[in-house]
Design a protein around this motif. Structure first.
Motif, PDB file in Angstrom:
ATOM      1  N   LYS A 112       0.894  -1.171   0.000  1.00 36.85           N
ATOM      2  CA  LYS A 112       0.000   0.000   0.000  1.00 36.85           C
ATOM      3  C   LYS A 112       0.919   1.204   0.000  1.00 36.85           C
ATOM      4  O   LYS A 112       1.114   1.847   1.028  1.00 36.85           O
ATOM      5  N   LYS A 139      -2.847  -2.991  -6.313  1.00 35.72           N
ATOM      6  CA  LYS A 139      -4.166  -2.348  -6.416  1.00 35.72           C
ATOM      7  C   LYS A 139      -4.414  -1.330  -5.296  1.00 35.72           C
ATOM      8  O   LYS A 139      -5.257  -0.456  -5.422  1.00 35.72           O
ATOM      9  N   GLN A 140      -3.655  -1.462  -4.194  1.00 35.19           N
ATOM     10  CA  GLN A 140      -3.884  -0.550  -3.061  1.00 35.19           C
ATOM     11  C   GLN A 140      -2.882   0.599  -3.020  1.00 35.19           C
ATOM     12  O   GLN A 140      -2.934   1.437  -2.133  1.00 35.19           O
ATOM     13  N   ASN A 170      -6.552   5.661  -8.278  1.00 33.61           N
ATOM     14  CA  ASN A 170      -5.238   5.589  -7.617  1.00 33.61           C
ATOM     15  C   ASN A 170      -4.160   6.388  -8.334  1.00 33.61           C
ATOM     16  O   ASN A 170      -3.034   6.455  -7.872  1.00 33.61           O
TER      17      ASN A 170
END
Ligand code: FES
Length: 353
Positions: A112, A139-140, A170
Protein backbone atom coordinates in the motif's frame (compact mmCIF):
# COMPACT_ATOMS: atom_id res chain seq x y z
CA UNK A 1 24.27 -10.94 -20.21
CA UNK A 2 22.62 -8.56 -22.67
CA UNK A 3 23.00 -9.35 -26.37
CA UNK A 4 21.64 -8.18 -29.72
CA UNK A 5 19.12 -10.00 -31.89
CA UNK A 6 17.55 -8.98 -35.19
CA UNK A 7 13.94 -7.94 -34.53
CA UNK A 8 11.29 -6.84 -37.00
CA UNK A 9 9.44 -3.56 -36.48
CA UNK A 10 5.80 -4.61 -36.14
CA UNK A 11 4.15 -1.26 -35.45
CA UNK A 12 4.95 2.46 -35.51
CA UNK A 13 2.47 4.87 -33.94
CA UNK A 14 2.74 8.64 -34.12
CA UNK A 15 2.25 9.87 -30.56
CA UNK A 16 2.84 13.61 -31.11
CA UNK A 17 4.06 15.65 -34.12
CA UNK A 18 7.60 15.07 -32.77
CA UNK A 19 7.43 11.57 -31.32
CA UNK A 20 6.63 8.03 -32.34
CA UNK A 21 6.37 4.77 -30.47
CA UNK A 22 7.86 1.67 -32.08
CA UNK A 23 6.94 -1.93 -31.26
CA UNK A 24 9.09 -4.94 -32.14
CA UNK A 25 8.12 -8.50 -32.93
CA UNK A 26 9.94 -10.96 -30.69
CA UNK A 27 10.13 -14.53 -32.08
CA UNK A 28 8.90 -17.13 -29.56
CA UNK A 29 12.38 -18.65 -29.09
CA UNK A 30 13.78 -15.24 -28.03
CA UNK A 31 10.91 -14.17 -25.80
CA UNK A 32 12.56 -15.34 -22.55
CA UNK A 33 15.52 -13.04 -23.29
CA UNK A 34 13.26 -10.04 -23.86
CA UNK A 35 11.30 -10.36 -20.62
CA UNK A 36 11.74 -7.01 -18.90
CA UNK A 37 11.09 -5.14 -15.67
CA UNK A 38 9.15 -1.90 -15.52
CA UNK A 39 11.32 1.15 -16.27
CA UNK A 40 13.94 -0.74 -18.31
CA UNK A 41 15.30 0.24 -21.72
CA UNK A 42 16.56 -1.39 -24.91
CA UNK A 43 19.49 -0.36 -27.12
CA UNK A 44 19.08 -0.24 -30.89
CA UNK A 45 21.84 -0.54 -33.47
CA UNK A 46 21.04 1.82 -36.32
CA UNK A 47 22.85 2.56 -39.56
CA UNK A 48 22.40 6.22 -40.43
CA UNK A 49 24.09 7.52 -43.59
CA UNK A 50 26.45 4.56 -43.54
CA UNK A 51 27.46 5.13 -39.92
CA UNK A 52 26.58 2.59 -37.23
CA UNK A 53 25.23 4.19 -34.08
CA UNK A 54 23.64 2.83 -30.92
CA UNK A 55 20.84 4.50 -29.05
CA UNK A 56 19.00 3.46 -25.89
CA UNK A 57 15.27 4.07 -25.45
CA UNK A 58 13.07 3.31 -22.47
CA UNK A 59 10.20 0.87 -22.82
CA UNK A 60 6.79 2.49 -22.44
CA UNK A 61 4.95 -0.78 -21.86
CA UNK A 62 4.49 -2.77 -18.66
CA UNK A 63 5.83 -6.34 -18.42
CA UNK A 64 2.32 -7.82 -18.28
CA UNK A 65 1.45 -6.24 -21.64
CA UNK A 66 3.99 -8.56 -23.31
CA UNK A 67 4.93 -5.93 -25.87
CA UNK A 68 8.39 -4.52 -26.51
CA UNK A 69 7.61 -0.88 -27.38
CA UNK A 70 9.71 2.27 -27.01
CA UNK A 71 8.81 5.92 -27.52
CA UNK A 72 11.27 8.16 -29.36
CA UNK A 73 11.05 11.92 -29.45
CA UNK A 74 12.79 13.65 -32.34
CA UNK A 75 15.69 15.70 -31.05
CA UNK A 76 17.01 18.46 -33.29
CA UNK A 77 20.21 17.13 -34.86
CA UNK A 78 19.80 13.78 -33.09
CA UNK A 79 20.84 11.14 -35.64
CA UNK A 80 19.00 8.23 -34.04
CA UNK A 81 15.77 9.99 -33.13
CA UNK A 82 15.48 11.75 -36.51
CA UNK A 83 16.04 8.47 -38.36
CA UNK A 84 13.45 6.65 -36.27
CA UNK A 85 10.85 9.41 -36.58
CA UNK A 86 11.30 9.98 -40.32
CA UNK A 87 12.73 6.86 -41.97
CA UNK A 88 11.96 3.75 -39.97
CA UNK A 89 9.15 1.62 -41.41
CA UNK A 90 7.02 -1.30 -40.31
CA UNK A 91 8.72 -4.47 -41.58
CA UNK A 92 12.27 -3.09 -41.19
CA UNK A 93 14.64 -5.19 -39.14
CA UNK A 94 16.92 -3.73 -36.47
CA UNK A 95 19.45 -5.17 -34.09
CA UNK A 96 17.88 -4.80 -30.64
CA UNK A 97 19.69 -5.49 -27.39
CA UNK A 98 17.91 -7.39 -24.66
CA UNK A 99 16.42 -5.11 -21.93
CA UNK A 100 18.56 -3.50 -19.25
CA UNK A 101 18.30 -0.87 -16.53
CA UNK A 102 17.63 -0.44 -12.85
CA UNK A 103 15.04 2.36 -12.88
CA UNK A 104 12.49 0.32 -10.97
CA UNK A 105 11.52 -1.17 -7.65
CA UNK A 106 10.08 -4.50 -6.53
CA UNK A 107 6.28 -4.55 -6.69
CA UNK A 108 4.15 -6.72 -4.41
CA UNK A 109 0.42 -7.23 -4.57
CA UNK A 110 0.02 -6.54 -0.82
CA UNK A 111 1.85 -3.18 -0.92
CA UNK A 112 0.00 0.00 0.00
CA UNK A 113 2.57 2.52 -1.17
CA UNK A 114 2.51 6.04 -2.51
CA UNK A 115 4.74 6.57 -5.54
CA UNK A 116 5.63 10.07 -6.74
CA UNK A 117 6.80 10.41 -10.34
CA UNK A 118 8.38 13.49 -11.91
CA UNK A 119 8.66 13.28 -15.70
CA UNK A 120 9.80 15.90 -18.19
CA UNK A 121 9.33 15.52 -21.97
CA UNK A 122 10.32 12.06 -23.20
CA UNK A 123 11.14 11.18 -19.59
CA UNK A 124 7.51 10.05 -19.51
CA UNK A 125 8.45 6.88 -21.39
CA UNK A 126 9.71 4.75 -18.48
CA UNK A 127 7.01 6.32 -16.28
CA UNK A 128 4.32 4.82 -18.52
CA UNK A 129 5.82 1.42 -17.84
CA UNK A 130 5.96 2.12 -14.11
CA UNK A 131 2.43 3.53 -13.89
CA UNK A 132 0.83 0.63 -15.75
CA UNK A 133 2.84 -1.90 -13.72
CA UNK A 134 1.95 -0.39 -10.33
CA UNK A 135 -1.74 -0.09 -11.22
CA UNK A 136 -1.74 -3.71 -12.40
CA UNK A 137 0.21 -5.29 -9.53
CA UNK A 138 -0.45 -3.08 -6.50
CA UNK A 139 -4.17 -2.35 -6.42
CA UNK A 140 -3.88 -0.55 -3.06
CA UNK A 141 -0.96 1.70 -3.97
CA UNK A 142 -1.34 5.25 -5.24
CA UNK A 143 0.65 7.27 -7.77
CA UNK A 144 1.08 10.99 -8.19
CA UNK A 145 2.55 11.91 -11.57
CA UNK A 146 3.95 15.40 -12.19
CA UNK A 147 4.45 15.65 -15.94
CA UNK A 148 6.21 18.72 -17.36
CA UNK A 149 6.21 19.76 -21.01
CA UNK A 150 6.49 22.84 -23.18
CA UNK A 151 2.77 22.80 -23.90
CA UNK A 152 -0.23 20.53 -24.45
CA UNK A 153 0.80 19.52 -28.00
CA UNK A 154 4.27 18.32 -27.06
CA UNK A 155 3.08 15.97 -24.28
CA UNK A 156 3.62 12.35 -25.29
CA UNK A 157 0.89 9.96 -24.04
CA UNK A 158 -1.20 12.89 -22.74
CA UNK A 159 -4.52 11.44 -23.89
CA UNK A 160 -3.69 7.95 -22.63
CA UNK A 161 -2.68 9.39 -19.26
CA UNK A 162 -5.83 11.47 -18.98
CA UNK A 163 -7.96 8.39 -19.71
CA UNK A 164 -5.99 6.36 -17.18
CA UNK A 165 -6.34 9.05 -14.50
CA UNK A 166 -10.08 9.35 -15.20
CA UNK A 167 -10.63 5.60 -14.83
CA UNK A 168 -8.10 4.88 -12.06
CA UNK A 169 -8.70 6.73 -8.79
CA UNK A 170 -5.24 5.59 -7.62
CA UNK A 171 -3.53 7.75 -10.23
CA UNK A 172 -3.32 11.50 -9.82
CA UNK A 173 -2.04 13.40 -12.86
CA UNK A 174 -0.59 16.90 -12.49
CA UNK A 175 0.35 18.46 -15.83
CA UNK A 176 2.85 21.31 -15.85
CA UNK A 177 3.53 23.44 -18.94
CA UNK A 178 6.30 25.96 -19.62
CA UNK A 179 3.98 27.90 -21.93
CA UNK A 180 0.45 26.45 -21.86
CA UNK A 181 -1.95 27.22 -24.68
CA UNK A 182 -4.98 27.07 -22.41
CA UNK A 183 -5.61 28.61 -18.98
CA UNK A 184 -3.85 26.65 -16.18
CA UNK A 185 -3.47 27.15 -12.42
CA UNK A 186 -0.38 29.25 -11.77
CA UNK A 187 1.40 26.45 -9.93
CA UNK A 188 1.24 24.32 -13.08
CA UNK A 189 2.75 26.97 -15.35
CA UNK A 190 6.44 27.66 -15.96
CA UNK A 191 9.66 25.71 -15.69
CA UNK A 192 10.09 23.17 -12.91
CA UNK A 193 12.56 25.06 -10.77
CA UNK A 194 13.58 23.81 -7.35
CA UNK A 195 11.00 26.07 -5.72
CA UNK A 196 8.28 24.98 -8.15
CA UNK A 197 9.09 21.33 -7.49
CA UNK A 198 8.81 21.90 -3.74
CA UNK A 199 5.51 23.74 -4.15
CA UNK A 200 4.10 20.96 -6.35
CA UNK A 201 5.14 18.29 -3.85
CA UNK A 202 3.60 20.18 -0.94
CA UNK A 203 0.37 21.07 -2.78
CA UNK A 204 -0.26 17.38 -3.52
CA UNK A 205 0.84 16.18 -0.06
CA UNK A 206 3.73 14.18 -1.51
CA UNK A 207 6.40 14.93 1.12
CA UNK A 208 5.99 11.56 2.81
CA UNK A 209 5.66 9.24 -0.19
CA UNK A 210 7.34 5.83 -0.20
CA UNK A 211 9.34 6.13 -3.42
CA UNK A 212 10.16 8.86 -5.92
CA UNK A 213 11.09 8.43 -9.60
CA UNK A 214 12.60 11.22 -11.69
CA UNK A 215 13.29 11.20 -15.44
CA UNK A 216 13.61 14.11 -17.84
CA UNK A 217 15.95 16.86 -18.95
CA UNK A 218 19.02 17.42 -16.75
CA UNK A 219 17.92 20.70 -15.10
CA UNK A 220 14.50 19.29 -14.20
CA UNK A 221 16.04 16.20 -12.65
CA UNK A 222 18.57 18.21 -10.68
CA UNK A 223 15.93 20.71 -9.47
CA UNK A 224 13.54 17.96 -8.36
CA UNK A 225 16.32 15.98 -6.68
CA UNK A 226 17.52 19.00 -4.70
CA UNK A 227 13.93 19.95 -3.83
CA UNK A 228 13.28 16.45 -2.46
CA UNK A 229 16.53 16.52 -0.49
CA UNK A 230 15.57 19.87 1.01
CA UNK A 231 12.19 18.40 1.91
CA UNK A 232 14.14 15.73 3.84
CA UNK A 233 13.25 12.82 1.56
CA UNK A 234 15.72 9.99 2.22
CA UNK A 235 18.22 9.36 -0.60
CA UNK A 236 17.30 5.66 -0.82
CA UNK A 237 13.73 6.58 -1.75
CA UNK A 238 14.76 8.53 -4.85
CA UNK A 239 15.27 6.77 -8.20
CA UNK A 240 16.75 8.81 -11.04
CA UNK A 241 17.09 7.82 -14.69
CA UNK A 242 20.02 9.88 -15.96
CA UNK A 243 19.66 8.95 -19.63
CA UNK A 244 21.35 11.25 -22.12
CA UNK A 245 21.44 14.26 -19.84
CA UNK A 246 24.78 14.17 -18.16
CA UNK A 247 27.22 13.64 -20.97
CA UNK A 248 28.81 17.06 -20.39
CA UNK A 249 29.37 16.11 -16.78
CA UNK A 250 31.23 13.04 -18.02
CA UNK A 251 33.48 15.21 -20.19
CA UNK A 252 34.30 17.40 -17.23
CA UNK A 253 35.10 14.39 -15.08
CA UNK A 254 37.27 12.74 -17.69
CA UNK A 255 40.61 14.25 -16.72
CA UNK A 256 42.68 11.54 -15.14
CA UNK A 257 45.21 12.33 -12.48
CA UNK A 258 47.86 10.25 -10.74
CA UNK A 259 50.39 7.74 -12.04
CA UNK A 260 50.23 6.31 -15.54
CA UNK A 261 50.30 2.51 -15.20
CA UNK A 262 51.17 0.23 -18.14
CA UNK A 263 48.75 -2.57 -17.50
CA UNK A 264 47.99 -5.98 -18.94
CA UNK A 265 44.22 -6.32 -19.26
CA UNK A 266 42.42 -9.64 -19.47
CA UNK A 267 38.77 -9.49 -20.59
CA UNK A 268 36.40 -12.44 -20.27
CA UNK A 269 33.29 -12.58 -22.44
CA UNK A 270 31.21 -15.66 -23.28
CA UNK A 271 33.90 -17.55 -21.36
CA UNK A 272 36.61 -16.50 -23.85
CA UNK A 273 39.67 -14.65 -22.54
CA UNK A 274 41.28 -11.82 -24.52
CA UNK A 275 44.41 -10.00 -23.39
CA UNK A 276 45.80 -6.63 -24.44
CA UNK A 277 48.06 -3.89 -23.03
CA UNK A 278 46.56 -0.58 -21.87
CA UNK A 279 47.85 2.53 -20.10
CA UNK A 280 45.91 4.44 -17.47
CA UNK A 281 45.84 7.53 -19.66
CA UNK A 282 44.91 5.61 -22.82
CA UNK A 283 41.57 4.41 -24.14
CA UNK A 284 38.83 3.22 -21.82
CA UNK A 285 38.83 -0.51 -21.15
CA UNK A 286 35.69 -0.80 -23.30
CA UNK A 287 37.27 0.92 -26.30
CA UNK A 288 40.51 -1.03 -25.94
CA UNK A 289 38.58 -4.29 -25.66
CA UNK A 290 36.65 -3.52 -28.85
CA UNK A 291 39.94 -2.70 -30.63
CA UNK A 292 41.25 -6.06 -29.45
CA UNK A 293 38.32 -7.79 -31.14
CA UNK A 294 36.02 -8.29 -28.13
CA UNK A 295 32.30 -7.87 -28.92
CA UNK A 296 31.92 -5.81 -25.73
CA UNK A 297 28.43 -4.39 -25.09
CA UNK A 298 27.94 -0.61 -25.02
CA UNK A 299 25.41 2.06 -25.81
CA UNK A 300 25.80 5.59 -24.46
CA UNK A 301 29.52 5.60 -23.64
CA UNK A 302 28.49 8.32 -21.21
CA UNK A 303 28.20 6.52 -17.85
CA UNK A 304 24.42 6.49 -17.85
CA UNK A 305 23.06 3.39 -19.55
CA UNK A 306 24.95 0.63 -17.70
CA UNK A 307 25.15 -1.50 -20.88
CA UNK A 308 28.96 -1.81 -20.57
CA UNK A 309 28.81 -3.10 -16.99
CA UNK A 310 31.35 -5.79 -16.05
CA UNK A 311 32.99 -7.11 -12.90
CA UNK A 312 36.61 -6.53 -11.91
CA UNK A 313 37.94 -9.94 -10.85
CA UNK A 314 41.55 -8.84 -10.34
CA UNK A 315 43.32 -5.50 -9.96
CA UNK A 316 41.93 -2.01 -9.69
CA UNK A 317 40.42 0.44 -12.15
CA UNK A 318 39.28 4.02 -11.95
CA UNK A 319 35.96 5.19 -13.36
CA UNK A 320 35.77 8.73 -14.72
CA UNK A 321 32.08 8.92 -13.98
CA UNK A 322 29.21 6.72 -12.86
CA UNK A 323 25.55 7.63 -13.11
CA UNK A 324 24.29 4.10 -13.49
CA UNK A 325 25.73 1.66 -10.96
CA UNK A 326 24.40 1.56 -7.43
CA UNK A 327 26.75 1.89 -4.44
CA UNK A 328 26.21 -1.79 -3.77
CA UNK A 329 27.20 -2.80 -7.31
CA UNK A 330 30.36 -0.72 -7.02
CA UNK A 331 31.15 -2.38 -3.68
CA UNK A 332 30.69 -5.77 -5.33
CA UNK A 333 33.32 -4.84 -7.93
CA UNK A 334 31.14 -3.87 -10.89
CA UNK A 335 32.35 -1.05 -13.14
CA UNK A 336 31.25 0.79 -16.26
CA UNK A 337 33.96 -0.25 -18.69
CA UNK A 338 33.32 2.78 -20.92
CA UNK A 339 34.57 4.88 -18.01
CA UNK A 340 37.27 2.55 -16.65
CA UNK A 341 41.05 2.88 -16.79
CA UNK A 342 43.60 0.55 -15.16
CA UNK A 343 45.34 1.51 -11.92
CA UNK A 344 47.26 -1.76 -11.40
CA UNK A 345 49.61 -3.70 -13.67
CA UNK A 346 47.15 -6.55 -14.13
CA UNK A 347 43.40 -6.18 -14.42
CA UNK A 348 40.85 -8.90 -15.17
CA UNK A 349 37.38 -7.85 -16.27
CA UNK A 350 34.45 -10.24 -16.60
CA UNK A 351 31.51 -9.29 -18.84
CA UNK A 352 29.77 -12.58 -18.03
CA UNK A 353 29.48 -11.87 -14.28
S1 FES B 1 28.08 2.40 -22.48
FE1 FES B 1 26.54 3.38 -21.29
S2 FES B 1 27.39 3.42 -19.29
FE2 FES B 1 28.99 2.60 -20.53
Amino acid sequence: MARFHQLRVKDIKRETPEAVSVAFEVPPQQQPEYLFKMGQYITLKLTVNGEEIRRSYSLCTAPHEMELRVAVKEVQGGKGSVFINRNLKVGDTLEVMTPMGTFNTVLKGANKKHYVLFAGGSGITPMMSIIKSVLYVEKQSTITLFYANKNEDSSIFKTELEHLAASQPNLKLVLVYDAPKAQMPELQCGLVTKEKAKALVKASACEKADEYFICGPGPLMENVKVALEELKVAKEKIHIEYFTSVIEAVDKASELSGANVKAKIKVIQYGIETEFPLETTGLSILEAAIEAGVDAPFSCKGAVCCTCRAKVLEGKVKMNANFALTDQEVEEGFVLTCQSHPLTETVTIDYDA
